[in-house]
Design an enzyme around this catalytic site. Structure first.
Site, mmCIF file in Angstrom:
data_model
loop_
_atom_site.group_PDB
_atom_site.id
_atom_site.type_symbol
_atom_site.label_atom_id
_atom_site.label_comp_id
_atom_site.label_asym_id
_atom_site.label_seq_id
_atom_site.Cartn_x
_atom_site.Cartn_y
_atom_site.Cartn_z
ATOM 1 N N ASP A 212 0.744 -1.117 0.185
ATOM 2 C CA ASP A 212 -0.017 -0.027 0.027
ATOM 3 C C ASP A 212 0.983 1.241 0.083
ATOM 4 O O ASP A 212 0.344 2.465 -0.040
ATOM 5 C CB ASP A 212 -0.903 0.040 1.153
ATOM 6 C CG ASP A 212 -0.281 -0.037 2.535
ATOM 7 O OD1 ASP A 212 1.272 -0.333 2.611
ATOM 8 O OD2 ASP A 212 -0.916 0.296 3.666
ATOM 9 N N GLU A 269 16.853 -7.613 14.303
ATOM 10 C CA GLU A 269 18.272 -7.440 14.615
ATOM 11 C C GLU A 269 18.511 -6.165 15.311
ATOM 12 O O GLU A 269 18.053 -5.024 15.037
ATOM 13 C CB GLU A 269 18.732 -7.309 13.134
ATOM 14 C CG GLU A 269 18.867 -8.693 12.556
ATOM 15 C CD GLU A 269 19.640 -9.925 13.212
ATOM 16 O OE1 GLU A 269 20.994 -9.662 13.239
ATOM 17 O OE2 GLU A 269 19.122 -10.498 13.411
#
Length: 300
Positions: A212, A269
């Site tokens: 989107d 991470e």
């Protein structure tokens, strides 16, 4: 031709080896490259593009996927291979959200055979991610959860660590800016979602879609008591645009400038920064996923 970039810690797993041999026996042309140290997955993804590989499969956890994505994003758009996922991590938040199988052989078959659809790729300063970036308390939990506990409990490890830390929440002061506005915040969690869940199954941005051109943003702030925590949980269920403890935004760009370094994670991470800007590149990468994937705003 497809190439599997396999996290070295998973290379000797019997289920993974059996899945690779099964797909080759079924007629798939599948090469395998194994990582040894940080940076290998990104480098191998770039090498695959230079070699003309049509589909790269990231075999590992969310961190391996993140590194492969960053390697692919360094390649010119017209030469980027499609991406497939072989989820082998402890939480596998992104693969679960996509509706992909988690067992090795069906997951590898899906990575090889499912159609690839264009998806948006967000970027936080100099680093891309596919699923979610979190800053503050949620990022602190993810980075402090021991790897052994993650393997033992899976996604439940994050909930356990979160419960232990629940009454030691740190608030991070700073200023949020986006194209339509700005505000001063005392946040305990900032989640910026292209996907929907993080931290072992927590749906932080449940309305997010991959195609989107927008980022779904969740802000949790001003939580210092049990009463406020209960109020926050209620607001999380109702998702107000602006609440007492929960705010939501949908933007294509967001900047956070903090008063002190803030812990954050990109697809799981860990990192720590004083401030950052997140933007999004629409339809930047092709991703193998089910045609009825709930993270698509438009049906296949």
């Amino acid at each position: 031709m497809a190439r599997l970039i396999l996290n070295g810690k998973s290379a000797q797993l019997p289920a993974v080896r059996e899945a690779i041999f099964a797909r080759r026996a079924a007629g798939d042309t599948l090469e395998v490259r194994v990582t040894w140290e940080a940076g290998d997955a990104a480098r191998l993804a770039q090498e695959a593009a230079r070699d003309g590989v049509e589909r790269v499969i990231a075999g590992g956890g969310d961190g391996t996927v993140n590194e492969v994505v960053n390697g692919l994003m360094r390649v010119a758009r017209e030469r980027r291979p499609a991406l497939g996922l072989l989820p082998l991590g402890s939480a596998n938040d992104f693969a679960t959200s996509l509706g992909l199988p988690l067992a090795a052989e069906p997951a590898l078959a899906a990575a090889l055979e499912l159609p690839a659809r264009p998806v948006d790729v967000p970027r936080l300063d100099d680093w891309h991610f596919l699923n979610m970036a979190t800053a503050g308390f949620g990022a602190e939990i993810t980075s402090s959860t021991p790897k052994g506990l993650k393997r033992l409990l899976g996604g439940g490890a994050y909930s356990l660590i979160g419960a232990v830390k629940a009454w030691h929440i740190t608030h991070y002061a700073g200023r949020l800016r986006w194209p339509e506005g700005e505000r001063r915040v005392e946040l305990c969690l900032l989640a910026i979602g292209n996907g929907r869940q993080s931290g072992g199954g927590h749906p932080l941005t449940p309305q997010a879609t991959l195609d989107d051109g927008r980022l779904d943003v969740l802000i949790l702030h001003d939580i210092g008591s049990l009463t406020q925590l209960r109020a926050m949980r209620h607001e999380l269920e109702t998702r107000p645009a602006r609440g007492t403890h929960v705010d939501t935004l949908r933007v294509d760009r967001l900047t956070f400038t903090a008063d002190e370094p803030v812990p954050l994670t990109l697809d799981g991470e860990p990192d720590r920064r004083r401030g950052f800007t997140v933007s999004i590149e629409p339809a930047a990468l092709s991703l193998a996923m089910p045609p009825d994937c709930p993270l698509l705003s438009r049906p296949a």
